[in-house]
Design an enzyme around this catalytic site. Structure first.
Site, PDB file in Angstrom:
ATOM      1  N   GLU A 156      10.453  -8.018   0.452  1.00 43.26           N
ATOM      2  CA  GLU A 156      10.062  -6.699  -0.069  1.00 43.26           C
ATOM      3  C   GLU A 156      10.465  -5.518   0.820  1.00 43.26           C
ATOM      4  O   GLU A 156       9.634  -4.668   1.159  1.00 43.26           O
ATOM      5  CB  GLU A 156       8.546  -6.686  -0.350  1.00 43.26           C
ATOM      6  CG  GLU A 156       8.149  -7.758  -1.339  1.00 43.26           C
ATOM      7  CD  GLU A 156       6.646  -7.945  -1.500  1.00 43.26           C
ATOM      8  OE1 GLU A 156       5.866  -7.135  -0.963  1.00 43.26           O
ATOM      9  OE2 GLU A 156       6.246  -8.920  -2.173  1.00 43.26           O
TER      10      GLU A 156
ATOM     11  N   GLU B  97       8.196 -16.448  -7.594  1.00 45.14           N
ATOM     12  CA  GLU B  97       6.735 -16.257  -7.652  1.00 45.14           C
ATOM     13  C   GLU B  97       6.350 -15.996  -9.101  1.00 45.14           C
ATOM     14  O   GLU B  97       5.795 -14.952  -9.435  1.00 45.14           O
ATOM     15  CB  GLU B  97       6.315 -15.081  -6.755  1.00 45.14           C
ATOM     16  CG  GLU B  97       6.709 -15.253  -5.305  1.00 45.14           C
ATOM     17  CD  GLU B  97       6.220 -14.124  -4.392  1.00 45.14           C
ATOM     18  OE1 GLU B  97       5.372 -13.316  -4.812  1.00 45.14           O
ATOM     19  OE2 GLU B  97       6.696 -14.067  -3.244  1.00 45.14           O
TER      20      GLU B  97
HETATM   21  O1  G3I Z   1      -9.380 -15.826   2.672  1.00 48.20           O
HETATM   22  C1  G3I Z   1     -10.117 -14.610   2.531  1.00 48.20           C
HETATM   23  C2  G3I Z   1     -11.584 -14.903   2.304  1.00 48.20           C
HETATM   24  O2  G3I Z   1     -12.108 -15.547   3.439  1.00 48.20           O
HETATM   25  C3  G3I Z   1     -12.312 -13.606   2.003  1.00 48.20           C
HETATM   26  O3  G3I Z   1     -13.627 -13.881   1.698  1.00 48.20           O
HETATM   27  C4  G3I Z   1     -11.651 -12.871   0.833  1.00 48.20           C
HETATM   28  C5  G3I Z   1     -12.311 -11.516   0.576  1.00 48.20           C
HETATM   29  O4  G3I Z   1     -11.408 -10.603   0.015  1.00 48.20           O
HETATM   30  O5  G3I Z   1     -10.297 -12.656   1.146  1.00 48.20           O
HETATM   31  C6  G3I Z   1      -9.573 -13.838   1.346  1.00 48.20           C
HETATM   32  O6  G3I Z   1      -8.257 -13.511   1.663  1.00 48.20           O
HETATM   33  C7  G3I Z   1      -7.454 -13.049   0.588  1.00 48.20           C
HETATM   34  C8  G3I Z   1      -6.256 -13.990   0.490  1.00 48.20           C
HETATM   35  O7  G3I Z   1      -5.357 -13.509  -0.478  1.00 48.20           O
HETATM   36  C9  G3I Z   1      -6.656 -15.415   0.107  1.00 48.20           C
HETATM   37  O8  G3I Z   1      -7.209 -15.436  -1.162  1.00 48.20           O
HETATM   38  C10 G3I Z   1      -6.980 -11.663   0.915  1.00 48.20           C
HETATM   39  O9  G3I Z   1      -8.087 -10.770   0.861  1.00 48.20           O
HETATM   40  C11 G3I Z   1      -5.933 -11.211  -0.093  1.00 48.20           C
HETATM   41  O10 G3I Z   1      -5.376  -9.972   0.314  1.00 48.20           O
HETATM   42  C12 G3I Z   1      -4.826 -12.237  -0.147  1.00 48.20           C
HETATM   43  O11 G3I Z   1      -3.941 -11.858  -1.152  1.00 48.20           O
HETATM   44  C13 G3I Z   1      -2.657 -12.465  -1.136  1.00 48.20           C
HETATM   45  C14 G3I Z   1      -1.598 -11.370  -1.081  1.00 48.20           C
HETATM   46  O12 G3I Z   1      -0.292 -11.928  -1.226  1.00 48.20           O
HETATM   47  C15 G3I Z   1      -1.618 -10.645   0.253  1.00 48.20           C
HETATM   48  O13 G3I Z   1      -1.249 -11.511   1.280  1.00 48.20           O
HETATM   49  C16 G3I Z   1      -2.515 -13.297  -2.394  1.00 48.20           C
HETATM   50  O14 G3I Z   1      -3.377 -14.429  -2.308  1.00 48.20           O
HETATM   51  C17 G3I Z   1      -1.072 -13.782  -2.527  1.00 48.20           C
HETATM   52  O15 G3I Z   1      -0.898 -14.390  -3.787  1.00 48.20           O
HETATM   53  C18 G3I Z   1      -0.121 -12.600  -2.442  1.00 48.20           C
HETATM   54  O16 G3I Z   1       1.204 -13.077  -2.499  1.00 48.20           O
HETATM   55  C19 G3I Z   1       2.231 -12.078  -2.501  1.00 48.20           C
HETATM   56  C20 G3I Z   1       3.455 -12.672  -1.826  1.00 48.20           C
HETATM   57  O17 G3I Z   1       3.123 -13.099  -0.541  1.00 48.20           O
HETATM   58  C21 G3I Z   1       4.597 -11.654  -1.779  1.00 48.20           C
HETATM   59  N1  G3I Z   1       4.901 -11.163  -3.103  1.00 48.20           N
HETATM   60  C22 G3I Z   1       3.771 -10.602  -3.839  1.00 48.20           C
HETATM   61  C23 G3I Z   1       2.646 -11.644  -3.924  1.00 48.20           C
HETATM   62  C24 G3I Z   1       1.502 -11.125  -4.732  1.00 48.20           C
HETATM   63  O18 G3I Z   1       0.935 -10.041  -4.078  1.00 48.20           O
END
Ligand code: G3I
Length: 377
Positions: free
Chosen positions: A163, A268
């Site tokens: 990105e 994705e």
């Molecule tokens: O694990 C914690 C948990 O302990 C906590 O209670 C909870 C509260 O919000 O958060 C949890 O972490 C979250 C994590 O996903 C696991 O579910 C984060 O807040 C959340 O920001 C995170 O989001 C991920 C996001 O990337 C940011 O890293 C998504 O799962 C993931 O699907 C998404 O993937 C991205 C790709 O890497 C790049 N392209 C876009 C794609 C979608 O955004």
């Protein structure tokens, strides 16, 4: 029991076993049995999925675990290889989860996609606070050498840079661009090649069917190639909707990216059925909007008519993927089942979305059967 009775019992057993072999299967059986996605598409492209921490740790049902192994031949770590998890503190690497993830892939003979090396988002706070270009350059060098080096020879491909573009195709003014200029892109690819020479190296982004962004990605990859970087592929993330992007725009991107002499992959894939608060939703995790009844129309299940639309959309895009199977090396879903999908919490938190081929109980949906039906003729 006399001979006659024995023969009757044996005949009944044989009859019942034949019925069992040829009788109709329950839908739920399909997900863990003979004909699966990876087998159906074996000659076409890899079929991948993204795994969350519970799936990597094995804290899931046997059914889900069997589904992952039976349906998919490629895995991506949804989150645990991102820099905030791998190097939360300067020079202190936490590889436990990444080790488990790589072992899972190696043990099951899967193509391991490592996501990712350099991304402006999900950076540890100590990196976000860097103001000096030498210091940032040191992070770039060290992070790539340590992470890619650790799994040398085991990884099929790396999302080297994730990105780096804005939706208008210009380079994102990230911390990397601001302190290091566009040279950081070339450096990242060269460092990755040095750390793991045999892994494929990719540029990965969302909204890759938006014409301006498509042009930007082409310019970026050409720039990398002209500067002697090894780029093996372009990842089109595929966070799509029921009608957009159009098949025509998806096809155009596949063709134009492929003409650069690189592999193209859908990295994705998920299809939201929910309304978007914005015109072009993209996948920028830093944007969000308020929840409401209007924004969350199917909290208790997906109406049949939308289920059919989703299935048709998946069928149409897979038909297109098959048409261009010579250019596509992999199609990876962003998650195993609807419960896992990040779209339940983005761009609006706490919604019920239905983006994938397996439902919240790991049962195949209509969309799964439509995708499979393309291979049964
Ligand atoms: O694990 C914690 C948990 O302990 C906590 O209670 C909870 C509260 O919000 O958060 C949890 O972490 C979250 C994590 O996903 C696991 O579910 C984060 O807040 C959340 O920001 C995170 O989001 C991920 C996001 O990337 C940011 O890293 C998504 O799962 C993931 O699907 C998404 O993937 C991205 C790709 O890497 C790049 N392209 C876009 C794609 C979608 O955004």
């Amino acid at each position: 029991m006399n001979q006659k009775h024995l023969r009757i019992v044996l005949a009944i057993c044989l009859f019942l076993s034949l019925l069992n072999c040829n009788g109709p299967k329950k839908e739920t059986e399909i997900s863990t049995e003979k004909i699966t996605l990876k087998k159906a598409y074996k000659e076409d492209f890899l079929i991948g999925t993204a795994l969350n921490s519970a799936q990597i740790n094995g804290n899931i049902s046997e059914k889900e675990s069997a589904l992952i192994k039976n349906q998919f031949n490629s895995i991506t770590a949804e989150n645990i290889m991102k820099s905030m998890h791998i190097q939360p503190t300067r020079d202190q690497f936490t590889f436990d989860m990444a080790d488990k993830f790589v072992k899972l892939g190696v043990d099951n003979n899967m193509f391991i996609l490592a996501h990712n090396l350099i991304w402006h988002s999900q950076l540890p706070s100590w990196v976000n606070n860097i103001k000096d270009s030498n210091e940032l350059n040191q992070f770039l060098q060290n992070h790539i050498a340590q992470l890619a080096g650790r799994y040398k020879g085991k990884i099929g491909g790396w999302d080297v840079v994730n990105e780096a573009l804005n939706d208008d195709g210009t380079l994102r003014k990230s911390i990397f661009y601001n302190l290091l200029g566009e040279q950081y892109l070339v450096d990242a690819f060269k460092l990755a090649e040095k750390a793991d020479p045999n892994a494929e190296l990719y540029y990965n982004d969302y909204s890759m069917c938006v014409p301006a962004k498509r042009d930007g990605a082409i310019k970026l990859v050409k720039m990398l190639q002209e500067n002697g970087a090894k780029v093996d592929g372009i990842g089109m993330q595929g966070h799509w909707g029921l009608t957009r992007p159009t098949l025509k725009e998806i096809e155009r991107s596949i063709l134009e990216f492929s003409s650069l002499g690189v592999k193209v992959m859908i990295t994705e894939l998920d299809i939201t059925v929910l309304p978007s608060p914005w015109e072009n939703a993209g996948a920028d995790v830093n944007k969000s909007a308020e929840n409401s009844d209007r924004m969350n129309p199917y909290p208790d299940g997906l109406p049949e008519e939308i289920q059919i639309q989703l299935a048709q959309r998946y069928k149409d895009i897979f038909k297109l993927f098959l048409k261009h199977k010579d250019k596509l090396s992999r199609v990876t879903f962003w998650g195993v089942n609807d419960a896992q999908s990040w779209k339940n919490n983005w761009p609006v938190e706490g919604r019920s979305d239905y983006t994938l081929l397996f439902d919240r109980n790991n049962n195949p949906k209509k969309a799964y059967h439509e995708v499979m039906s393309l291979k049964s003729k």
